[in-house]
Design an enzyme around this catalytic site. Structure first.
Site: not given
Lengths: 475, 475
Positions: B99, B165, B444
């Site tokens: 993911d 996750e 991220h």
């Protein structure tokens, strides 16, 4: 010689159903100024009010204020009206507002907020009942009762009713300043009915308000928010600096730690010292409105002094940090603490700002941080204190005693009503705050109400005040 | 005897276009686990991964995890797979996740986030490229290259790839604990490729992570939010108490003020003391990733020790106070401060919680406030340190030297990867963190990338690691 008021009072009692019906019509218009979608209702409310005034023989006009700041939305008009222009009479300028706070039944109202509901215990529930449609209609009802009873109206009345009070009074100051020497030129004094009794039993006249200096203190360091796992222990964190600054401003008992603030506060005179004991106010009422007993002082006098005549400092929050429920392991890169100081005589805005800036900069310097700190005022509004010995107040005091059978309390308030100072400065005349509702009316809350007794006796009071105004000797 | 790897390496180079194509297919599936609307894409990604594994000759299965906590939404399945079951070979359990974090072109991406874009400078941009689709596919590519080159696979490979996750690994711990003595029973060691090099040049092996104890400190008093004009100076304000508590926790230089924390930290041994100087890390790189020079320390060794082996305390924010831009004159009735402590050997979770509770309660008591204060942990995760002398690490070190031509740094990390500790405790085996990407990959962030060099050499590294694993003597 006390004015003849019995005929007027009887007429008000006789017409009370009609006056409640007028309030019902006003409440039915959801004139919520903060919601763009309700703007047509606010405008409709302004038109309705002007029409009612014209029907009563006043000359009402709608003054456009242009666009709402930062939008394409027209501001609701200000209703300006004159009733009477006899040069041998005093002229009183009254202010009120016809817009209201938002309200939805779903918020927890026991009735439909935009349907006036008169309960058996006399509570008249409805959004705007006490804030401020009831008091505004009080003036109209006073005019109508005089006409119906065939009693000569004792003064010339100038009226200024706005539709944006609950959303910052956008545009109003400019209008007041522009009209001070024009539309408002012959005003001898100003009366505002938009506040509340200190409790539920004793009426009051309000002659003072605190000011408010609102500050931001901004600490920044890293280029972007950081992960506390990676950077915790590595970076000097802006939030660490900020809470240490905010923690240095005021102690648990409200004592402001900033040098130069307390020094500006007007000394307590023997006369003022004697004022507090007589005020109708109990700690029990305060505990009830606070919802707890977490007060700084346990006695009435110190509490009233802390609210009315001493400055206070409140920390409102932090912008830029994590503020949601749950857990987030962020190191915020830039945080802005918000706090404000309620100001009192003889504090000066600029001097206070200087004291705050110097103190916060000193505290930050002592932290030895590499981060960047800025402290600046967001907005500043001055305190206001009028002379309660002016004929405007003595007339209101006599009217209160006549209607309610008691001497009113002379009170001040902790909050600010900025338009008060604007009227005083623009017209140079004495301003009186003459409340109609009581402390339990819940102006901005669910189940806002005005007690029927306060409405009907309030109409008598407004009329009686004007009669005493006509007779009071010049100070 | 060093394993023969030239054939494998050549095969990886020859197949590099196909491996990039496989990554392109994976990136094209927007498997964002935090968005309910994307759940079908996450599930599709799990199926795609299992299909790829089965095509390569692995036995893959999809394990359902039930419903997502507090929702009616099915969790995406965990992909469990086995490649080889030769009792004469070591068995390595690898973990990764399929993911990804959310991504929108509008966030500021220079390319479409779900279209892999290979730039001339070797950056391969795409959401999930480095976190964690690239490393996950690394294992598949290693299998395929062995098959294509006709080289025997040196170990049995167990694979555990999850799809939640980035949203808390909901359900994974239970599965790992349940399968520890079943599906994972013959694992001899664990390898996780889901972190990053410390910089951009030197590869590393990671043997330690800090833990995290996350706290709430809640101060309440009045029954509801108050207006600072009316109640400022009257009520003891919860926010005043809270900032004074938060301001007492840590100083500007990160020194935790809570007694009993520093005392628990493992003493520095001479051996550890010698480790830091050799680590490939510069303050300049840190300043770059921080976006400022606002570090606590100016030297590398102290900085690395602060990140890896010393606890840190970060204040994340305040819930319940005013947090929007602008000004609001509220006295919040109940405020919840959030802070966390990154924990290290030999700190104990319970003992740390006790120290925090005692200290905060003492500070609050000294304030003399009538408000109510509660302090409690929201969640606690332990630190993790593995033995870098285990054959699992020495195999990875030799493979790194073979592929990259340099000794890897042995590093720890400041953040937590909770699954690491779960695998260690459930299987009782050594766990190695073997990163593929570098510190600039922006896991991220916008423009997440994996350098083509790190991907291709990383595939070589994972395969080489397994060959060295097969040859390393038992510790």
């Amino acid at each position: 010689m006390a004015p003849q008021l019995d005929g007027y009072f009887k007429q008000v009692d006789d017409m009370s159903d009609a006056f409640i019906e007028r309030l019902r019509q006003a409440i039915a218009i959801p004139s919520i100024s903060s919601e763009a979608a309700r703007r047509p209702d606010v405008v409709r409310m302004g038109h309705w009010l002007a029409d009612e005034l014209n029907k009563l023989g006043a000359q009402a006009e709608l003054r456009p204020l242009g666009k709402q700041q930062g939008t394409d939305l027209d501001l609701p008009p200000v209703v300006l009206a004159r009733y009477g222009s006899d040069k041998n009479k005093r002229t009183i300028l009254v202010y009120g507002h016809y817009d209201v706070q938002p309200a939805e039944k779903e918020d927890g109202w026991e009735t439909e907020p935009f349907e006036l509901t008169v309960k058996e215990d006399g509570r008249m529930l409805g959004r705007g009942s006490t804030d401020d449609k009831g008091p505004v209609l009080g003036w109209l009802n006073a005019i109508e009762a005089h006409k119906a009873a065939g009693i000569e109206f004792p003064v010339n009345l100038l009226m200024c009713f706005e539709g944006m009070e609950e959303y910052g009074s956008d545009g109003l100051d400019d209008l007041i300043n522009a009209e001070a020497k024009k539309y408002f030129a012959d005003a001898d004094a100003v009366c505002i009915s938009d506040n509340y009794w200190l409790g539920t039993e004793r009426p009051c006249l309000t002659y003072g308000l605190r000011g408010c200096n609102y500050y931001s203190v901004e600490v920044s360091g890293p280029g972007a928010d950081l992960h506390s796992g990676v950077f915790g222990g590595t970076a000097q964190e802006p939030m660490t600096d900020l809470v240490r600054i905010l923690g240095s401003l005021v102690d648990t008992d409200g004592k402001i730690q900033i040098p130069g603030i307390a020094e500006q506060v007007a000394p307590l005179t023997a006369e003022e010292d004697g004022l507090y004991d007589g005020i109708s106010f109990t700690m029990e009422t305060l505990y009830e409105s606070l919802g707890s007993k977490t007060t700084i002082f346990d006695d009435k006098k110190k509490t009233l002094m802390a609210r009315w005549r001493n400055p206070s400092l409140s920390i409102h929050g932090v912008e830029g940090a994590f503020s949601a429920p749950g857990a987030k392991t962020v190191i915020p890169a830039k945080v802005i603490g918000k706090f404000s100081i309620r100001t009192v005589p003889n504090m000066e805005i600029e001097k206070t700002n200087e004291c705050v800036a110097k103190y916060v900069e000193d505290v930050f310097k002592k932290l030895g941080s590499k981060n960047t700190m800025k402290v600046y005022p967001q907005h500043c509004g001055n305190w206001w204190v009028a002379s309660p010995k002016h004929w405007n107040f003595s007339a209101a005091a006599k009217a209160t005693e006549r209607v309610w059978g008691v001497q009113p309390d002379f009170t001040r308030e902790g909050g600010s009503i900025p338009v008060t100072l604007t009227f005083e400065q623009a017209t140079g005349k004495n301003v009186l705050l003459l409340p109609m509702g009581s402390s339990t009316d819940g102006a901005h809350s669910i189940n806002e109400k005005l007690d029927k007794r306060n409405y009907i006796e309030g109409i008598k009071l407004l009329g009686a005040y004007l009669h005493y105004v006509a007779e009071e000797p010049q100070n």
